[in-house]
Design a protein around this motif. Sequence first.
Motif, PDB file in Angstrom:
ATOM      1  N   TYR A 160      -1.643 -27.503 -36.691  1.00  0.00           N
ATOM      2  CA  TYR A 160      -2.965 -27.034 -37.107  1.00  0.00           C
ATOM      3  C   TYR A 160      -3.248 -25.636 -36.584  1.00  0.00           C
ATOM      4  O   TYR A 160      -2.960 -25.319 -35.432  1.00  0.00           O
ATOM      5  CB  TYR A 160      -4.049 -27.992 -36.615  1.00  0.00           C
ATOM      6  N   GLN A 161      -3.793 -24.797 -37.453  1.00  0.00           N
ATOM      7  CA  GLN A 161      -4.277 -23.476 -37.075  1.00  0.00           C
ATOM      8  C   GLN A 161      -5.767 -23.401 -37.433  1.00  0.00           C
ATOM      9  O   GLN A 161      -6.212 -24.045 -38.398  1.00  0.00           O
ATOM     10  CB  GLN A 161      -3.510 -22.380 -37.830  1.00  0.00           C
ATOM     11  N   LEU A 164      -7.345 -23.762 -41.044  1.00  0.00           N
ATOM     12  CA  LEU A 164      -6.276 -24.142 -41.970  1.00  0.00           C
ATOM     13  C   LEU A 164      -6.779 -25.064 -43.080  1.00  0.00           C
ATOM     14  O   LEU A 164      -6.497 -24.856 -44.257  1.00  0.00           O
ATOM     15  CB  LEU A 164      -5.133 -24.808 -41.203  1.00  0.00           C
ATOM     16  N   ARG A 167      -8.928 -23.300 -45.620  1.00  0.00           N
ATOM     17  CA  ARG A 167      -8.161 -22.337 -46.416  1.00  0.00           C
ATOM     18  C   ARG A 167      -7.275 -23.043 -47.437  1.00  0.00           C
ATOM     19  O   ARG A 167      -7.088 -22.546 -48.559  1.00  0.00           O
ATOM     20  CB  ARG A 167      -7.324 -21.457 -45.503  1.00  0.00           C
ATOM     21  N   ILE A 168      -6.709 -24.208 -47.069  1.00  0.00           N
ATOM     22  CA  ILE A 168      -5.890 -24.947 -48.030  1.00  0.00           C
ATOM     23  C   ILE A 168      -6.732 -25.324 -49.242  1.00  0.00           C
ATOM     24  O   ILE A 168      -6.319 -25.145 -50.392  1.00  0.00           O
ATOM     25  CB  ILE A 168      -5.290 -26.208 -47.378  1.00  0.00           C
ATOM     26  N   CYS A 198      -5.053 -35.626 -42.456  1.00  0.00           N
ATOM     27  CA  CYS A 198      -5.283 -35.029 -41.137  1.00  0.00           C
ATOM     28  C   CYS A 198      -5.611 -36.082 -40.088  1.00  0.00           C
ATOM     29  O   CYS A 198      -5.338 -35.886 -38.892  1.00  0.00           O
ATOM     30  CB  CYS A 198      -6.401 -33.989 -41.221  1.00  0.00           C
ATOM     31  N   TRP A 209       2.408 -27.042 -41.957  1.00  0.00           N
ATOM     32  CA  TRP A 209       2.747 -25.677 -41.572  1.00  0.00           C
ATOM     33  C   TRP A 209       1.765 -24.707 -42.220  1.00  0.00           C
ATOM     34  O   TRP A 209       1.260 -24.957 -43.318  1.00  0.00           O
ATOM     35  CB  TRP A 209       4.156 -25.299 -42.035  1.00  0.00           C
ATOM     36  N   ALA A 210       1.538 -23.591 -41.538  1.00  0.00           N
ATOM     37  CA  ALA A 210       0.709 -22.519 -42.078  1.00  0.00           C
ATOM     38  C   ALA A 210       1.514 -21.235 -42.111  1.00  0.00           C
ATOM     39  O   ALA A 210       2.281 -20.944 -41.185  1.00  0.00           O
ATOM     40  CB  ALA A 210      -0.541 -22.318 -41.221  1.00  0.00           C
ATOM     41  N   MET A 212       1.070 -17.398 -41.735  1.00  0.00           N
ATOM     42  CA  MET A 212       0.061 -16.536 -41.133  1.00  0.00           C
ATOM     43  C   MET A 212       0.383 -15.070 -41.421  1.00  0.00           C
ATOM     44  O   MET A 212       1.487 -14.603 -41.141  1.00  0.00           O
ATOM     45  CB  MET A 212      -0.001 -16.757 -39.623  1.00  0.00           C
ATOM     46  N   VAL A 217      -4.727 -17.246 -42.496  1.00  0.00           N
ATOM     47  CA  VAL A 217      -3.899 -18.266 -43.142  1.00  0.00           C
ATOM     48  C   VAL A 217      -3.713 -17.866 -44.601  1.00  0.00           C
ATOM     49  O   VAL A 217      -4.685 -17.721 -45.350  1.00  0.00           O
ATOM     50  CB  VAL A 217      -4.554 -19.661 -43.061  1.00  0.00           C
ATOM     51  N   SER A 220       0.335 -22.671 -47.075  1.00  0.00           N
ATOM     52  CA  SER A 220       0.436 -23.953 -46.383  1.00  0.00           C
ATOM     53  C   SER A 220       1.453 -24.843 -47.078  1.00  0.00           C
ATOM     54  O   SER A 220       1.792 -24.649 -48.257  1.00  0.00           O
ATOM     55  CB  SER A 220      -0.924 -24.663 -46.361  1.00  0.00           C
TER      56      SER A 220
END
Length: 314
Positions: A160-161, A164, A167-168, A198, A209-210, A212, A217, A220
């Motif tokens: 996790y970022q 994230l 943004r997904i 999640c 995965w992100a 960057m 972000v 993904s």
Amino acid sequence: MLEQAAPIPIDSLRTASRQLVRQLGFMGGAFAGTNLSPSAVHALIEIELGGLTARDLAMRLNLDKSSVSRMLRKLIEAGDVIGQTADDGRVKVLSLTESGQARVAAIHAFARTQVSEALGQLEPAEQRTVLEGLTLYAGALVGQKDAATSAPTVEVLRGYQTGLIARIIEMHAHYYARASGFGRQFEAVVAGGLAEFCARRDSPGNAIWAAMHGHKVVGSIAIDGEDLGEGVAHLRWFIMDDGLRGSGAGRKLLRAALDFVDAQGFAETHLWTFSGLNAARHLYETEGFVLEEERPGTQWGMEVMEQRFVRRQT
């Protein structure tokens, strides 16, 4: 002391590059089985991916705006491309007409045959060398432009970022609204599935995965190792920000996910997508995915042809 590798003969690489350009038809005459110029063929392929304006296309093709404007005018007059005003009313998003879609399908068929016939003269290991070499060389050429503009590189991070999840959902909503006309129902389905995943992200067979770009972000991908049953990995939420498509970052994300799949010992990896997303399909097929199921679906708010691709361990 380690012996240094001999430097690559630059002129030999230039000679091979010129031969490649000639054999692919970039010097003139019929290109990709059409009566179009190479730039027009590339424009149609990029427009097929969805979400591009004329300005975006100029940047993608490294052409000046006036050249792209003239080319688009011809493609519109030929009935292959249309420009539709975006929601904000300020710009026109380019898309293919039915005629344009048929033309691009013929271009892809011609190109795949051309590549297949050439690769058929090589051993499997040589084919892999060609793919890896061209990918590295093209990336290095792109890197020259990136270095000139001091653009930060894309880093793939597991876990996790901050931001994230939002943004997904945002990237999916904006891209598929333009590419497929999806709306509120699609966004809600993506958000619900992501929230459910999640809650169990920390299970050993699950990972996310992100990509960057600096602190932002821009892409993904996730592997859900639980929802399709034992031994089957589900590849989910693979998306790249519009500005990073074609940069190679998507391939890095996909490779990270498949390395995880292989390390976990999954027998199969499944993914669902929609027909018409040909750039993504090509990427999947280069990584061993095969189309195994196609069916109409309406869960996204409108009917589309859903496709299931499968990659099996060998």
